[in-house]
Scaffold this active site. Structure first.
Site, PDB file in Angstrom:
ATOM      1  N   ASP A  58       0.798  -1.257  -0.003  1.00 46.55           N
ATOM      2  CA  ASP A  58      -0.116   0.170  -0.127  1.00 46.55           C
ATOM      3  C   ASP A  58       1.157   1.260  -0.050  1.00 46.55           C
ATOM      4  O   ASP A  58       1.803   1.438   0.775  1.00 46.55           O
ATOM      5  CB  ASP A  58      -1.013  -0.121   1.179  1.00 46.55           C
ATOM      6  N   VAL A  59       0.918   2.010  -1.087  1.00 50.28           N
ATOM      7  CA  VAL A  59       1.643   3.051  -1.134  1.00 50.28           C
ATOM      8  C   VAL A  59       1.696   4.044  -0.197  1.00 50.28           C
ATOM      9  O   VAL A  59       2.483   5.000   0.228  1.00 50.28           O
ATOM     10  CB  VAL A  59       1.526   3.797  -2.317  1.00 50.28           C
TER      11      VAL A  59
ATOM     12  N   SER B 282      -3.769  14.689 -14.465  1.00 51.65           N
ATOM     13  CA  SER B 282      -5.215  14.687 -14.896  1.00 51.65           C
ATOM     14  C   SER B 282      -5.579  16.095 -15.536  1.00 51.65           C
ATOM     15  O   SER B 282      -5.003  17.054 -15.153  1.00 51.65           O
ATOM     16  CB  SER B 282      -6.148  14.419 -13.774  1.00 51.65           C
TER      17      SER B 282
ATOM     18  N   TYR C 102     -10.621  15.027  -4.994  1.00 50.80           N
ATOM     19  CA  TYR C 102      -9.929  14.426  -6.171  1.00 50.80           C
ATOM     20  C   TYR C 102      -9.189  15.521  -6.815  1.00 50.80           C
ATOM     21  O   TYR C 102      -8.143  15.658  -7.373  1.00 50.80           O
ATOM     22  CB  TYR C 102     -10.782  13.565  -7.187  1.00 50.80           C
TER      23      TYR C 102
ATOM     24  N   LYS D  78      -5.188  16.558  -7.392  1.00 47.56           N
ATOM     25  CA  LYS D  78      -4.584  16.394  -8.787  1.00 47.56           C
ATOM     26  C   LYS D  78      -4.197  17.713  -9.206  1.00 47.56           C
ATOM     27  O   LYS D  78      -3.051  18.030  -9.734  1.00 47.56           O
ATOM     28  CB  LYS D  78      -5.612  15.966  -9.801  1.00 47.56           C
TER      29      LYS D  78
END
Lengths: 244, 243
Positions: B62-63, B142, B155, B159
């Site tokens: 898991d990062v 993104s 999100y 990003k």
């Protein structure tokens, strides 16, 4: 005429105990608003509102639930200004996780939580409103030894745009200012040395630092009815820094 | 890679770490980068990349874990003896209006999409600095690093922040020969939901992108062909950002 621009309006300002937040809180007071000032220390708030005894002051950490409670207790705010912010300088190779986390929590998560609460209240009351976020030139360009700060301010720019897009149907405008190097406590240390100050201002086309009042003017414009058609807008006020 | 271009040697002899490789874009990245001649350390939380062979070494991690950067670095050095590149792809999205997005969703999004790439990049940059070797980081940003979509405020913030992180790290690490770049995919067909006609209408090319097209662009940025680029973002969006 100018003095009445915010007559009858209720305005909440975080970071109101110093710098851009202080100048903004004072300007709203001077233009007739009922103001709530939030900051960590009461001493800064007391100084901010020394000549505006009707203002409300709450000494809380913007990250805490107490900050949300303060906004709730103030009630029926027309404007929220997210001015509280911190800067931790360190080289990218040694920037600590604690500094990274604190920076994202104060500069990004706290504005999100306060904005969410502000928006919920407005939707419940079917009242329009305005959020103004204090972004930075670092929302557009990186600052040296500022990895967490640059990241937080770039994220805040997109938070501003995303909230503007989602909240437009509720007549809630979400905007921001992007100050350049402004004379505040955040950078007092690097401005103190005259040679360093000269080197820094040489990089600004207008050849000087900005004043907190000059940022407050932009914030008050965005919060005013003069900006009624502006949302998602982030105004650069940076002496021309972004030109090169 | 499109027929006729010989990409098979662009990354020959290199080792790249890619996160979030169990499906979608990340899976295509692992396969595409390997196809360009590199050894790939494929990091994912769940299933190992099924095509694991002598050029793809899978690491289950898991990062977000505190020890993740060290675990991933050690695994890569053990498997291939060197590391040349890091592709921060692992990411999550929680759909909710700003009124409904929870603190838990916010924290999870920022931790995965922003803090994990920072910590992993920082660890790798320290490794490269100590080894006095060049390195490359590519962050999967993104179009939402610049424009808004509905009902994903955390999100969007993550990003946007990842683009700022790209610039900040690029600025400081350029003197060390470490390049930091970003890719900004538009709407990519990961096979999870069929495209809606109104989505296609908004895209000047009138089609979604493919994970393989994202992989090709990342191979380009990782390759010597992009050696003067750092701090920049390549939008890969069928023209979406022109509007």
């Amino acid at each position: 005429m100018m003095a009445a621009r915010f007559g009858g309006r209720r305005v909440a300002v975080t970071g109101a105990g110093s710098g851009i937040g202080r100048a903004t809180a004072r300007r709203f007071c001077a233009e007739g608003a009922t103001v709530l000032g939030i900051d960590r220390e009461l001493s800064g708030l007391t100084e901010t509102f020394a000549t505006y005894p009707t203002a409300t002051m709450t000494a809380v950490d913007v990250r805490s639930d107490d900050a949300l409670a303060a906004l709730d207790h103030f009630g029926a705010a027309d404007v929220l200004v997210n001015a509280a912010g911190i800067l931790r300088r360190a080289g990218v190779l040694e920037h600590s996780l604690a500094d990274w986390q604190d920076t994202l929590d104060v500069n990004l998560k706290a504005p999100f939580r306060l904005s969410r609460q502000f928006a919920r209240d407005h939707v419940a009351r079917q009242a329009g409103g305005v959020i103004v976020n204090v972004c930075s030139i670092e929302s557009f360009n990186a600052g040296y030894r500022h990895v967490a700060y640059t990241t937080s301010k770039t994220a805040m720019l997109m938070l501003t745009r995303a909230l503007a897009y989602d909240l437009a149907p509720y007549a809630i405008r979400v905007t921001g200012v992007a100050p350049g190097m402004t004379e505040t406590g955040m950078n007092a240390d690097i401005r103190a040395d005259p040679a360093n100050a000269k080197r820094l201002t040489a990089m600004v086309p207008l050849r000087r630092f900005g004043k907190p009042d000059e940022i407050a003017a932009g914030i008050c414009f965005l919060a005013s009815d003069d900006a009624a058609y502006a949302t998602g807008t982030v105004i650069l006020i940076d002496g021309g820094w972004h030109l090169y | 890679m499109t027929d006729g271009l010989s990409a098979g040697t662009l990354l020959a002899g290199r080792t790249a770490i890619v996160t979030g490789t169990s499906r979608g874009i990340g899976r295509a990245l692992a396969l595409g980068i390997a196809a360009a001649g590199a050894n790939v350390v494929a990091v994912s939380r769940g299933e190992a990349t099924p095509e694991a062979d002598e050029h793809i070494h899978s690491v289950r991690c898991d990062v977000r874990a505190l020890e993740a950067p060290n675990i991933i670095l050690d695994a890569a050095l053990t498997a291939f003896g060197r590391i040349d590149a890091l592709v921060n792809n692992a990411g999550i999205i929680h759909f909710a209006t700003p009124l409904q997005q929870t603190d838990e969703e916010w924290d999870e999004t920022i931790a995965t999409n922003l803090t994990a790439p920072f910590r992993l990049s920082q660890r790798l940059a320290n490794h490269w600095a100590a080894q006095k070797q060049p390195g490359i980081v590519v962050n999967l940003c993104s179009v939402e690093s610049d424009i808004a979509f509905h009902d994903q405020p955390a999100y969007a913030a993550s990003k946007g922040g990842l683009l700022g992180l790209t610039r900040a790290m690029a600025l400081e690490l350029a003197p060390l020969g470490i390049r930091v770049l970003a890719i900004g995919p538009g709407v990519i067909d990961t096979g999870m939901t069929p495209p809606r006609p109104e989505d296609l209408e908004r895209i000047p090319m009138h089609r979604l992108g493919t994970p393989e097209e994202v992989a090709d662009a990342v191979v380009l940025l990782l390759s010597p062909l992009a050696r003067y680029a750092t701090g920049s973002i390549l939008y890969l969006d069928g023209g979406y950002m022109t509007q």
